[in-house]
Enzyme design. Structure first.
Site, PDB file in Angstrom:
ATOM      1  N   HIS A   1     -29.908  36.328   8.921  1.00  0.00           N
ATOM      2  CA  HIS A   1     -29.133  36.837   8.062  1.00  0.00           C
ATOM      3  C   HIS A   1     -28.309  37.871   8.385  1.00  0.00           C
ATOM      4  O   HIS A   1     -26.993  38.066   7.743  1.00  0.00           O
ATOM      5  CB  HIS A   1     -30.045  37.271   6.584  1.00  0.00           C
ATOM      6  CG  HIS A   1     -30.425  35.818   6.065  1.00  0.00           C
ATOM      7  ND1 HIS A   1     -29.637  34.620   5.796  1.00  0.00           N
ATOM      8  CD2 HIS A   1     -31.672  35.594   5.347  1.00  0.00           C
ATOM      9  CE1 HIS A   1     -30.624  33.935   4.983  1.00  0.00           C
ATOM     10  NE2 HIS A   1     -31.875  34.699   4.914  1.00  0.00           N
TER      11      HIS A   1
ATOM     12  N   HIS B   1     -35.829  35.008  10.946  1.00  0.00           N
ATOM     13  CA  HIS B   1     -35.057  34.724   9.764  1.00  0.00           C
ATOM     14  C   HIS B   1     -34.448  35.638   9.374  1.00  0.00           C
ATOM     15  O   HIS B   1     -32.902  35.617   8.916  1.00  0.00           O
ATOM     16  CB  HIS B   1     -36.103  34.104   8.752  1.00  0.00           C
ATOM     17  CG  HIS B   1     -35.601  33.691   7.575  1.00  0.00           C
ATOM     18  ND1 HIS B   1     -35.737  32.405   7.165  1.00  0.00           N
ATOM     19  CD2 HIS B   1     -34.746  34.169   6.407  1.00  0.00           C
ATOM     20  CE1 HIS B   1     -34.990  32.097   5.909  1.00  0.00           C
ATOM     21  NE2 HIS B   1     -34.309  33.111   5.553  1.00  0.00           N
ATOM     22  N   GLU B   2     -34.722  36.894   9.031  1.00  0.00           N
ATOM     23  CA  GLU B   2     -33.872  38.077   8.273  1.00  0.00           C
ATOM     24  C   GLU B   2     -33.007  38.566   9.311  1.00  0.00           C
ATOM     25  O   GLU B   2     -31.801  38.767   9.101  1.00  0.00           O
ATOM     26  CB  GLU B   2     -34.955  38.891   7.975  1.00  0.00           C
ATOM     27  CG  GLU B   2     -36.019  38.579   6.924  1.00  0.00           C
ATOM     28  CD  GLU B   2     -35.327  38.158   5.813  1.00  0.00           C
ATOM     29  OE1 GLU B   2     -34.140  38.094   5.434  1.00  0.00           O
ATOM     30  OE2 GLU B   2     -36.129  37.090   5.218  1.00  0.00           O
TER      31      GLU B   2
END
Length: 208
Positions: free
Chosen positions: A114, A110-111
């Site tokens: 980003h 997820h990160e």
């Protein structure tokens, strides 16, 4: 290495030393799982490869295991397991917050999404539409919205489960943006970019 990153890492390092033996054990376990994922996780390795190809290589030391603020977690309806700092380019993994290595894998993926968006698309994180797009992509591509994760959260749906999860979690994240006045503004931002951002699976060929 940027001074902003050094300051952020030092602050997290200071926090790590304050929690006693239990915190140290959590951080050691986090580091072990992180090391495994950086060697063997298909999604993590794939994103790390594409970040490097895009000129945004991520050194392992930029992925930091440290305790997260328990008061912030208590105030949130979604307990925090990680974070990304646009200023430093570092990723935080919240030591002691993971119930499995798979959970950490989804958080790190997820990160990294980003970070990929920040690197390639020059995201303005104060722009709610920009933030919403990256949250839609990160929640959709990371495994955060797998059916088993939703069941663990107490959410059971059999129709459009993935889409509903991605939308809900994106709205929650955008609502926490300091530039967001209320939940309604977050919902508008998510709705405005939904079609294009949900369909955008880069650098993956399809939803992971």
């Amino acid at each position: 290495m940027s001074s902003a990153f050094e300051k952020w890492r030092q602050r997290l390092s200071d926090m790590t030393g304050l929690g006693g033996d239990q915190t140290k054990l959590h951080c050691q376990g986090c580091e072990q799982w992180k090391s495994h994922l950086l060697q063997y996780s298909p999604s993590v390795l794939f994103l790390m490869k594409h970040l490097k190809l895009s000129g945004c290589a991520v050194p392992p030391e930029n992925i930091i295991c440290a305790p997260c603020d328990p008061s912030a977690a208590a105030a949130s309806s979604t307990p925090r397991s990680g974070g990304f700092s646009p200023t430093s380019g570092a990723i935080l993994l919240c030591a002691g917050s993971f119930f499995s290595r798979s959970h950490m894998e989804q958080t790190l993926t997820h990160e990294l999404v980003h970070l990929y968006d920040h690197c390639l698309f020059k995201v303005d994180w104060g722009n709610l539409r920009h933030h919403a797009c990256s949250e839609i992509r990160a929640n959709s591509l990371s495994g955060d919205c797998k059916w088993t994760r939703e069941v663990r959260r107490g959410v059971v749906r059999f129709s459009k489960q993935h889409q509903e999860c991605v939308r809900r979690r994106a709205v929650l994240s955008v609502t926490s943006n300091a530039a967001c006045p209320n939940k309604e503004a977050a919902e508008r931002a998510v709705n405005e970019v939904w079609d294009s951002c949900f369909a955008d699976t880069r650098p993956f060929d399809e939803i992971y």
